[in-house]
Design a protein around this motif. Structure first.
Motif, short mmCIF file in Angstrom:
data_model
loop_
_atom_site.label_atom_id
_atom_site.label_comp_id
_atom_site.label_asym_id
_atom_site.label_seq_id
_atom_site.Cartn_x
_atom_site.Cartn_y
_atom_site.Cartn_z
N GLY A 445 0.85 -1.18 0.00
CA GLY A 445 0.00 0.00 0.00
C GLY A 445 0.89 1.24 0.00
N LYS A 446 0.42 2.31 -0.63
CA LYS A 446 1.24 3.51 -0.77
C LYS A 446 0.55 4.70 -0.13
N VAL A 447 1.36 5.52 0.53
CA VAL A 447 0.87 6.71 1.21
C VAL A 447 1.66 7.91 0.69
N ALA A 448 0.93 8.96 0.32
CA ALA A 448 1.58 10.20 -0.09
C ALA A 448 1.76 11.06 1.15
N VAL A 449 3.02 11.36 1.48
CA VAL A 449 3.34 12.20 2.64
C VAL A 449 3.95 13.50 2.11
N PRO A 450 3.19 14.60 2.14
CA PRO A 450 3.70 15.86 1.56
C PRO A 450 4.98 16.32 2.25
N ARG A 451 5.87 16.91 1.45
CA ARG A 451 7.10 17.50 1.98
C ARG A 451 7.08 19.01 1.74
N THR A 452 7.81 19.73 2.57
CA THR A 452 7.91 21.18 2.44
C THR A 452 8.69 21.53 1.18
N VAL A 453 8.21 22.55 0.47
CA VAL A 453 8.92 23.00 -0.73
C VAL A 453 10.01 23.98 -0.31
N PRO A 454 11.27 23.70 -0.60
CA PRO A 454 12.35 24.58 -0.15
C PRO A 454 12.48 25.82 -1.05
N SER A 455 13.22 26.78 -0.56
CA SER A 455 13.56 27.96 -1.36
C SER A 455 14.83 27.67 -2.16
N LEU A 456 14.75 27.86 -3.46
CA LEU A 456 15.91 27.68 -4.33
C LEU A 456 15.87 28.74 -5.41
N THR A 457 16.92 29.54 -5.51
CA THR A 457 16.98 30.61 -6.52
C THR A 457 18.26 30.50 -7.32
N LEU A 458 18.26 31.17 -8.47
CA LEU A 458 19.42 31.18 -9.36
C LEU A 458 19.49 32.55 -10.02
N ASN A 459 20.63 33.20 -9.94
CA ASN A 459 20.76 34.56 -10.47
C ASN A 459 21.01 34.59 -11.97
N ARG A 460 21.15 35.79 -12.52
CA ARG A 460 21.54 36.09 -13.91
C ARG A 460 20.43 35.87 -14.92
N ASN A 461 19.21 35.61 -14.49
CA ASN A 461 18.15 35.35 -15.46
C ASN A 461 17.90 36.59 -16.33
N LYS A 462 17.85 36.40 -17.64
CA LYS A 462 17.57 37.42 -18.67
C LYS A 462 18.69 38.44 -18.83
#
Length: 663
Positions: A445-462
């Motif tokens: 049997g399978k259980v979905a256990v939500p995880r926290t979404v971390p902060s991840l950024t990357l510079n230099r866009n555009k």
């Protein structure tokens, strides 16, 4: 398949199979398997428990195939035209093969796996079906409206073949024979495909075959028959009726019948009496396994898969069943709609099939206790104190972590609580190892256990950069649980440069991880966090843009001088200026050359055109035509994303070059 004998060694193995030995753990039974056979037909199948080999005759191919217990072919004994029936000696050292094309009984050494002797049965005898009984090898032979029973006596100094034991004129073709060690002086017989089916029983204790019972049955198209281990019953597989009828070996009166399905075509009885009843069935189970004398419900049924191109499943070959003497396996030969034959190895055939169902919450919070329920289901009660093992698999335990075993209730039900320590998909696998009467099985049997979404950024866009600029891209990772690693991928524009992992590692104390990229093309940088037990994976991208290198030179002017603060190239009106453009090369790239004219204080477009770059990144263009004097002009080269032949760089304009015509 026609006759069943086991050696003294295998008989003892069956006798002691009920003794429990304490010591090292036994290997678990292998799962059912299947191997393709290089056979054009099937005559008979016999299992050798001493050497753990299976022998299969191929009459059309004129050979005997030898496989191991997994079904893999390990040897072939050839030059046996029409070889049909097989019989194994009491010590499993010799295999007897009836070879009608040679008018002989051929012996095969089961250890060396090669032919050891040939015994002629006489011209035109066409022996087919051997069986050991009364100290001799008996065989059915003949055809063309006249079938007989013969014998081969190997007890003396010389082999002795005796024909015409049957004096009643019973058979119109070679009869199929069956015997059993439990009744060593009894021989059963019948003719394949005959309707109605004729059966006979013989006493061979005197050295001759004395018929003691005969019957014309209600069945038709006999395909196989077998004696029970005590020799008291003959079980028949006839295409009709749709069951496996047992007859008394004393007088051939009908007794119990083992229910099956349409077109019964095979039967084999193990030394402990277990009955395997097979049928030629496209859409129903192909094999039914019964306890001896128990006809109310089969222990197991098997329905073969469809490996051909018809709507029905693969079918069992006539007389295509054989038990391993210790009943650890049941061997079955099948054929698909393309004529491909396979040897199927069926494990746990003497145990009731078991299923495990597991019910878990579809979703649960991290660190919160949840309850998993389910049931282990099979026929018959489970042993007292039976338990099932539990394994939890999650992102932190990808190979599984064992949890405490769970006890089974009388109906096989179970329940246990657990607190997930990692998020994502959590799988609970419950396994029952099996017992003396129930097969092993597992469910999950399978259980979905939500995880926290971390902060991840990357510079230099555009951001836009000059060609070749060294640019540092920095990923910043916020709070996580255990994993602090980030991957940095670089994907320059253009199909010739694939996406590439350039750096992976833990972020620094500030949460940063950087890589430097030489901006020769527009480039997408990707930062990837793979997640951990409490924080979800995340991916971010940054696309930065790169110009090309571009310059234009002017030649053939007679002088250079300034008008105001701008330098101009001066040309006589009869001279054609030459413009040489140098630009970063890319396959099939062109540059745009633009002209402008200065008039009454403003610059006006005077035309533009695209010119192909050479592989050296250069283009030479001559301005021809009538040149008016006194007008100031300028020219520049440009790369235009999309219209210059590619899209790997950002639009870049070169510097203007100024010129003027004079007399």
């Amino acid at each position: 398949m026609r006759t069943r004998r086991i050696s003294a060694a295998t008989s003892l193995a069956v006798l002691f199979s009920s003794v429990v030995l304490v010591g090292g753990a036994a290997n678990p039974a292998a799962a059912d398997s299947s191997k393709i056979l290089p056979a054009a037909s099937v005559g008979d199948i016999v299992a050798d428990g001493v050497h753990q080999r299976v022998f299969i005759s191929d009459p059309t191919g004129g050979k005997v195939l030898v496989t191991d217990y997994s079904g893999a072919v390990v040897s072939t004994i050839s030059s046996l035209p029409g070889v049909t029936g097989l019989e194994l000696s009491a010590d499993s050292g010799t295999l007897y093969a009836a070879v009608p094309g040679l008018d002989a009984i051929v012996t095969i050494d089961t250890a060396a796996l090669k032919e050891s002797a040939r015994y002629s049965t006489g011209n035109g005898t066409d022996p087919k079906f051997p069986a050991l009984a009364g100290g001799k090898l008996w065989f059915g032979y003949g055809g063309g409206g006249s079938g007989h029973i013969g014998s081969l006596d190997l007890s003396g100094a010389e082999p002795v073949v005796t024909l015409d034991h049957e004096t009643n004129g019973t058979w119109y073709a070679a009869p199929t024979l069956a015997s059993t060690p439990g009744a060593p002086d009894t021989l059963a017989a019948g003719i394949e495909t005959q309707s109605p089916t004729y059966l006979a029983v013989y006493d061979v204790s005197s050295g001759t075959a004395t018929r003691t019972a005969f019957r014309s049955t209600d069945g038709g198209n006999l395909r196989d028959l077998a004696l029970t281990p005590d020799g008291k019953q003959v079980v028949v597989a006839s295409a009709a009726p749709y069951l496996h009828q047992a007859y008394s070996a004393t007088d051939l009166t009908p007794g119990i019948a083992y229910p099956s399905t349409s077109y019964p075509n095979a039967v084999d009885i193990a030394p402990n009496g277990m009955v395997a009843a097979g049928s030629f069935a496209w859409y129903d189970p192909d094999v039914y396994v019964y306890k001896p004398g128990v006809t109310s419900k089969p222990i197991r049924t098997y329905e073969f898969p469809n490996t051909g191109n018809s709507s029905g499943s693969d079918t069992l070959e006539d007389a295509g069943l054989a038990w391993a003497p210790d009943t650890s396996r049941l061997f079955a030969i099948t054929a698909n709609s393309n004529g491909v034959r396979s040897l199927r190895v069926l494990t746990d055939a003497v145990k009731s099939a078991t299923t495990v169902t597991v019910s878990a919450p579809a979703k649960s919070a991290l660190g919160k206790k949840l309850t998993v329920t389910g049931r282990v289901k099979s026929d018959g009660a489970f042993p007292a104190g039976a338990k099932a093992t539990v394994t939890r698999t999650d992102i932190e335990s990808p190979k599984g972590k064992a949890l405490p075993s769970v006890a089974l209730k009388p109906d096989g039900g179970f329940s246990f609580a657990d607190t997930p320590t990692a998020g994502g998909q959590v799988t609970y696998k419950v396994s029952y190892a099996g017992d003396a009467t129930h097969s092993a099985a597992s469910g999950s049997g399978k259980v979905a256990v939500p995880r926290t979404v971390p902060s991840l950024t990357l510079n230099r866009n555009k951001a836009l950069y000059s060609y070749g600029a060294k640019v540092s891209f920095t990923a910043h990772l916020g709070k996580t649980y255990k994993n602090r690693a980030v991957e940095l991928w670089v994907d320059p524009f253009g199909a010739d440069k694939p996406k590439k992992l350039v750096k992976t590692g833990k972020v620094n104390s500030k949460g940063d991880l950087s890589t430097t990229v030489a901006m020769t093309r527009d480039t997408t940088v990707t930062a990837v966090f793979r997640g951990d037990g409490r924080y979800a994976s995340k991916t971010v991208t940054s696309t930065a843009y790169a110009k090309v290198k571009v310059s234009t030179s002017v030649s053939k002017q007679y002088k250079t001088a300034k008008i105001g603060s701008t330098s101009y190239a001066y040309f006589h009106k009869k001279t054609n200026p030459v413009f040489t453009t140098t630009m970063t090369y890319y396959k099939n790239r062109s540059h745009k050359l633009s002209l402008q004219l200065y008039y009454q204080g403003r610059w006006y477009d005077a035309g533009s055109q695209y010119f192909k770059l050479g592989t050296d990144g250069k283009s030479v263009v001559t301005l021809t035509g009538t040149h008016d004097t006194g007008y100031r002009m300028r020219v520049r080269a440009s790369y235009v994303n999309g219209t210059s032949g590619d899209t790997v760089n950002s639009t870049t304009h070169g510097a203007w070059k100024y010129f003027i015509f004079t007399k």
